[in-house]
Design an enzyme around this catalytic site. Structure first.
Site, PDB file in Angstrom:
ATOM      1  N   HIS A 149      -5.173  -7.812  -0.531  1.00 60.75           N
ATOM      2  CA  HIS A 149      -4.459  -6.098  -0.729  1.00 60.75           C
ATOM      3  C   HIS A 149      -3.540  -6.671   1.150  1.00 60.75           C
ATOM      4  CE1 HIS A 149      -3.512  -1.944  -0.805  1.00 60.75           C
ATOM      5  NE2 HIS A 149      -3.787  -1.714   0.056  1.00 60.75           N
ATOM      6  N   TYR A 176      -3.219  11.211   1.548  1.00 61.73           N
ATOM      7  CA  TYR A 176      -3.353  11.449   0.222  1.00 61.73           C
ATOM      8  C   TYR A 176      -3.490  12.569  -0.522  1.00 61.73           C
ATOM      9  CZ  TYR A 176      -5.103   6.810   0.800  1.00 61.73           C
ATOM     10  OH  TYR A 176      -4.996   5.003   0.679  1.00 61.73           O
ATOM     11  N   ASP A 217       0.557  -1.239  -0.216  1.00 61.04           N
ATOM     12  CA  ASP A 217      -0.502   0.377   0.032  1.00 61.04           C
ATOM     13  C   ASP A 217       0.735   1.185  -0.254  1.00 61.04           C
ATOM     14  OD1 ASP A 217      -2.997   0.431   0.663  1.00 61.04           O
ATOM     15  OD2 ASP A 217      -1.508   1.944   1.491  1.00 61.04           O
TER      16      ASP A 217
END
Length: 465
Positions: free
Chosen positions: A432, A375, A229
């Site tokens: 994930h 982000y 990630d």
């Protein structure tokens, strides 16, 4: 005149092809950006007197925090009922909330879970103005076995908790190996038990510098790295900026976001065999299927990239909201088909305690807002302008590619960023959160990668002689 028009038409048709040829084979990568490796992200008043000590740390769930959490869990509004005959297609199914909320409030043993968190040695040290939390496990080894340092980096909505089941396997000593891993597992800045920046600009590239400086603080000038990630993007940045310090790079989310990679991805839609092995083609194509899934699963990303503090207010104020928001990702990102199950398939890989442990890393530290700011700090014009995606790194790289990972790129595409790709291990299971979901598979792959990196180094030394 007709001849002129004909030549003009041919030139027009040839232009895209020639452009592709130029980008794929002729265009030189940009230079490395000028990054301040001592940029200060903490309060300015602390910069004059920097504390470089390394202090022991223990996770503590305070009584006031626990009491407040339980009251919030018990005093929630009535859920809006889900639509008929849906699983997790609309997000977390509210019919499942009662069981999760009552367990967290009444059955989650905070004292026992605190002890579990503290089963490994943990520390804090101030790097560039931020107190960085990290786990450090150094194995006891017999003569002839070398201890090698490896940095493990998590992402969102994960935490250091993802590695707990894998760490004993990763740091085990084996008679079949001439090395053992010393694991360093930090909480990323703004996540869990690590401080958050007090000013804008701490994106993935800047965090890669913090992580590198952490390893230097611990005495490691050369080391291995691993990431998934956000950890994979940070690791990629480290391998790009500091290729002489990173001796091997393992990732469970290998990706190249360069122009070359994007061109190859599109070309593969017309000629898959040019880009990807036939038995893996369905992981990439048709593009429409994969693109549709990315659109469906990336709404959160747009919110967190543009208005992280707004969503942060809502989620940080409601433990039930945090539970629904984060655990929904653990459902569909583990396997997309789980969205059709009433319970989201959450009990197929984890216990409630395991998943609530991860939530506690966010709730107990009130770090949800600061975590999602990553982000906004990374998906912007300034950060993209660094062009790290366009710069290949010579660092030996190994990728493990889970069957149900959100995205997949072939070895050929990965080599546009990682030309020294040692292996791209496409497995038939996993999603994930691979270290958390399949710790044994993950650990064995990491150990194989480190062994391969060490053999490459030995071969290089032989050739030098």
């Amino acid at each position: 005149m007709a001849r002129v028009l004909c030549f003009a038409l041919l030139a027009l048709l040839a232009a895209p092809f020639l452009g592709f040829i130029y980008v794929l084979f002729l265009k030189s990568p940009p230079p490395l950006p000028d990054i301040d490796v001592q940029a200060w992200w903490g309060p300015k008043e602390l910069q004059a007197k920097q504390d470089t000590s390394i202090k022991p740390f223990k996770v503590q769930f305070s009584a006031p925090m626990i009491q407040d959490l339980k009251e919030r869990l018990k005093n929630h509004r009535k859920w809006t009922p889900p639509l008929e005959n849906v699983g997790f297609q609309y997000g977390f199914n509210s019919k499942q909330l009662d069981g999760w909320v009552s367990y967290w409030a009444a059955k989650y043993n905070f004292t026992e879970r605190e002890k579990f968190f503290n089963r490994f040695p943990q520390f804090k040290t101030n790097i560039q103005g931020l107190d960085i939390h990290f786990i450090r496990i150094k194995p006891e080894v017999p003569a002839g076995v070398e201890v090698v340092p490896m940095l493990f980096m998590h992402g969102w909505p994960g935490s250091v908790r993802e590695f707990y089941e894998a760490l004993p396997l990763l740091t085990a000593v084996s008679k079949d190996r001439d090395f053992a891993i010393e694991a360093i597992v930090p909480s990323l800045p703004g996540y869990g038990f690590s401080d958050a920046a007090v000013r804008p600009g701490l994106g993935a590239t800047e965090i890669s510098v913090v992580m590198r400086n952490l390893m230097h603080r611990l005495g490691f000038k050369k080391f291995y790295i691993q990431g998934g990630d956000w950890g994979s993007l940070i690791a990629s940045a480290m391998a790009t900026l500091f290729p002489d310090e990173i001796v091997g790079h393992h990732t469970n989310l290998g990706s190249s976001m360069s122009t070359k990679a994007n061109i190859l991805n599109v070309l593969g839609a017309f000629l898959p065999s040019f880009v990807v092995e036939s038995h893996l083609a369905d992981r990439m194509y048709p593009l429409s299927t994969n693109f549709a899934r990315l659109i469906e699963e990336s709404g959160y990303m747009h919110i967190q990239s543009t208005k992280p503090d707004t969503i942060g207010v809502a989620i940080s104020d409601s433990p039930v909201g945090m539970l629904a928001y984060i655990l929904e990702k653990f459902s569909t990102w583990t396997k997309n088909e789980y969205k059709y199950l009433p319970d989201g398939g959450l009990d197929k890989h984890w216990t409630k305690d395991q998943l609530l442990d991860n939530l506690m890393c966010y709730w107990a530290t009130n770090s949800f807002t600061t975590s999602v700011r990553l982000y906004s700090e990374s998906f912007n014009k300034r950060h993209f302008g660094l062009q790290l995606n366009e710069i290949p790194t010579p660092v030996p790289t190994w990728a493990i590619q889970a069957k149900n990972e959100i995205t997949f790129q072939s070895a050929r595409i990965l080599r546009t960023k990682f030309p020294n790709l040692v292996a791209a291990n496409a497995i038939d299971d996993g999603g994930h959160f691979l270290a958390f979901e399949l710790p044994k598979v993950f650990s064995e792959d990491v150990l194989k990668a480190v062994a391969a990196f060490r053999n490459l180094k030995k071969e290089a030394k032989k050739n030098e002689l």
